[in-house]
Design a protein around this motif. Structure first.
Motif, PDB file in Angstrom:
ATOM      1  N   GLU A 109      39.489  88.753 -60.872  1.00 37.08           N
ATOM      2  CA  GLU A 109      40.570  89.714 -60.638  1.00 37.08           C
ATOM      3  C   GLU A 109      41.009  89.707 -59.177  1.00 37.08           C
ATOM      4  N   LYS A 110      40.032  89.647 -58.277  1.00 35.48           N
ATOM      5  CA  LYS A 110      40.344  89.682 -56.849  1.00 35.48           C
ATOM      6  C   LYS A 110      40.913  88.353 -56.353  1.00 35.48           C
ATOM      7  N   ALA A 111      40.355  87.249 -56.848  1.00 36.44           N
ATOM      8  CA  ALA A 111      40.743  85.934 -56.336  1.00 36.44           C
ATOM      9  C   ALA A 111      42.072  85.449 -56.890  1.00 36.44           C
ATOM     10  N   LEU A 112      42.381  85.795 -58.149  1.00 42.73           N
ATOM     11  CA  LEU A 112      43.603  85.299 -58.795  1.00 42.73           C
ATOM     12  C   LEU A 112      44.425  86.446 -59.383  1.00 42.73           C
ATOM     13  N   PRO A 113      44.827  87.390 -58.574  1.00 40.10           N
ATOM     14  CA  PRO A 113      45.640  88.492 -59.115  1.00 40.10           C
ATOM     15  C   PRO A 113      47.000  87.981 -59.600  1.00 40.10           C
ATOM     16  N   GLY A 114      47.347  88.342 -60.812  1.00 44.35           N
ATOM     17  CA  GLY A 114      48.649  87.944 -61.350  1.00 44.35           C
ATOM     18  C   GLY A 114      48.715  86.535 -61.877  1.00 44.35           C
ATOM     19  N   ALA A 115      47.601  85.802 -61.881  1.00 45.79           N
ATOM     20  CA  ALA A 115      47.613  84.421 -62.372  1.00 45.79           C
ATOM     21  C   ALA A 115      47.668  84.399 -63.895  1.00 45.79           C
ATOM     22  N   ALA A 116      48.095  83.251 -64.449  1.00 45.56           N
ATOM     23  CA  ALA A 116      48.134  83.084 -65.898  1.00 45.56           C
ATOM     24  C   ALA A 116      46.732  83.191 -66.479  1.00 45.56           C
ATOM     25  N   GLU A 117      46.651  83.659 -67.718  1.00 47.78           N
ATOM     26  CA  GLU A 117      45.355  83.872 -68.344  1.00 47.78           C
ATOM     27  C   GLU A 117      44.526  82.591 -68.433  1.00 47.78           C
ATOM     28  N   ASP A 118      45.194  81.462 -68.752  1.00 47.91           N
ATOM     29  CA  ASP A 118      44.475  80.193 -68.830  1.00 47.91           C
ATOM     30  C   ASP A 118      43.856  79.820 -67.490  1.00 47.91           C
ATOM     31  N   ASP A 119      44.604  80.034 -66.413  1.00 53.10           N
ATOM     32  CA  ASP A 119      44.098  79.718 -65.079  1.00 53.10           C
ATOM     33  C   ASP A 119      42.918  80.617 -64.724  1.00 53.10           C
ATOM     34  N   ARG A 120      43.020  81.886 -65.086  1.00 54.63           N
ATOM     35  CA  ARG A 120      41.935  82.828 -64.801  1.00 54.63           C
ATOM     36  C   ARG A 120      40.676  82.462 -65.590  1.00 54.63           C
ATOM     37  N   THR A 121      40.865  82.076 -66.846  1.00 52.84           N
ATOM     38  CA  THR A 121      39.722  81.702 -67.681  1.00 52.84           C
ATOM     39  C   THR A 121      39.029  80.456 -67.133  1.00 52.84           C
ATOM     40  N   THR A 122      39.835  79.439 -66.776  1.00 53.93           N
ATOM     41  CA  THR A 122      39.269  78.204 -66.225  1.00 53.93           C
ATOM     42  C   THR A 122      38.519  78.479 -64.928  1.00 53.93           C
ATOM     43  N   PHE A 123      39.117  79.278 -64.054  1.00 52.08           N
ATOM     44  CA  PHE A 123      38.476  79.606 -62.780  1.00 52.08           C
ATOM     45  C   PHE A 123      37.170  80.363 -63.005  1.00 52.08           C
ATOM     46  N   GLY A 124      37.189  81.310 -63.918  1.00 55.32           N
ATOM     47  CA  GLY A 124      35.985  82.076 -64.216  1.00 55.32           C
ATOM     48  C   GLY A 124      34.873  81.202 -64.759  1.00 55.32           C
ATOM     49  N   LEU A 125      35.220  80.257 -65.646  1.00 55.13           N
ATOM     50  CA  LEU A 125      34.210  79.354 -66.200  1.00 55.13           C
ATOM     51  C   LEU A 125      33.641  78.429 -65.125  1.00 55.13           C
ATOM     52  N   MET A 126      34.509  77.955 -64.240  1.00 53.82           N
ATOM     53  CA  MET A 126      34.034  77.107 -63.146  1.00 53.82           C
ATOM     54  C   MET A 126      33.038  77.859 -62.275  1.00 53.82           C
ATOM     55  N   CYS A 127      33.353  79.106 -61.955  1.00 54.21           N
ATOM     56  CA  CYS A 127      32.447  79.920 -61.142  1.00 54.21           C
ATOM     57  C   CYS A 127      31.125  80.145 -61.865  1.00 54.21           C
ATOM     58  N   ALA A 128      31.206  80.457 -63.162  1.00 57.96           N
ATOM     59  CA  ALA A 128      29.993  80.724 -63.943  1.00 57.96           C
ATOM     60  C   ALA A 128      29.098  79.486 -64.002  1.00 57.96           C
ATOM     61  N   LEU A 129      29.694  78.317 -64.238  1.00 53.22           N
ATOM     62  CA  LEU A 129      28.908  77.090 -64.297  1.00 53.22           C
ATOM     63  C   LEU A 129      28.318  76.758 -62.927  1.00 53.22           C
TER      64      LEU A 129
END
Length: 202
Positions: A27-47
């Protein structure tokens, strides 16, 4: 840490808490980003968190900025490792520096930070993009450039701080921020008095 770096939950052992912290990070790093971009970024961070935990990282943060209109990311990590068997901080600095020069084709130098003596290495490594995030379900490697700084302590421990990025458009901005980060390191004795490990003082 600069405010634009967001903490990765490498020290959070509760999985539910870690997921919640990652959601806040996105939420903080990608405010207003597309849902797909947010999901990909979140998964990258989690991995990435799993790999960082396995490496014994004490702290890690990630930054997402636009440089000349190009999205750029960088990570910063802090790890505690055993110092080489040597005579105090000056010996550890020499051992770390000479070891890096023997084993890595990177830029290695010794320097004095406000907190004391240190070793700096600038290099490049191959990082892996996980198969879970590719359309082909196959992983691939890509180059990551990094700056790593070793700060040996008198107690036989060395603080290793690293900044890495795969987006070279942001290199100047990230390396400047990293320089400010390592220059802000301060050390203290158990009684709270300042400790400076410069060779002239050890």
């Amino acid at each position: 840490m600069p405010e634009i770096f967001h903490d990765l939950p490498v020290r959070e052992l509760d999985d539910d808490e870690a997921v919640g912290l990652l959601e806040e990070l996105v939420e903080k790093a990608l405010p207003g980003a597309a849902e797909d971009d947010r999901t990909t970024f979140g998964l990258m961070c989690a991995l990435g968190v799993g790999d960082l935990r396995a490496a014994g990282v004490e702290y890690a943060g990630i930054c997402v900025i636009a440089v000349d209109g190009v999205p750029c990311t960088a990570t910063v990590s802090v790890t505690l490792v055993d110092s080489p068997d040597s005579l105090g901080v000056p010996g550890a600095v020499r051992e770390i520096s000479s070891g890096l020069r023997r084993t890595a084709a990177d830029e290695v130098s010794e320097l004095e930070l406000p907190c004391g003596s240190a070793v700096l290495c600038i290099g490049r490594r191959e990082s892996e993009f996980p198969a879970e995030l590719t359309d082909s379900s196959e992983s691939f490697t890509f180059p990551t450039t990094y700056i790593r700084v070793w700060v040996p302590l008198p107690n036989g421990t060395t603080v290793v701080t690293e900044m890495g990025t795969a987006t070279m458009t942001g290199w100047d901005a990230f390396s400047t921020m990293f320089g400010n980060i390592v220059s802000s390191i301060r050390l203290f004795r158990a009684d709270g008095t300042p400790l400076i490990t410069s060779r002239a003082r050890t």
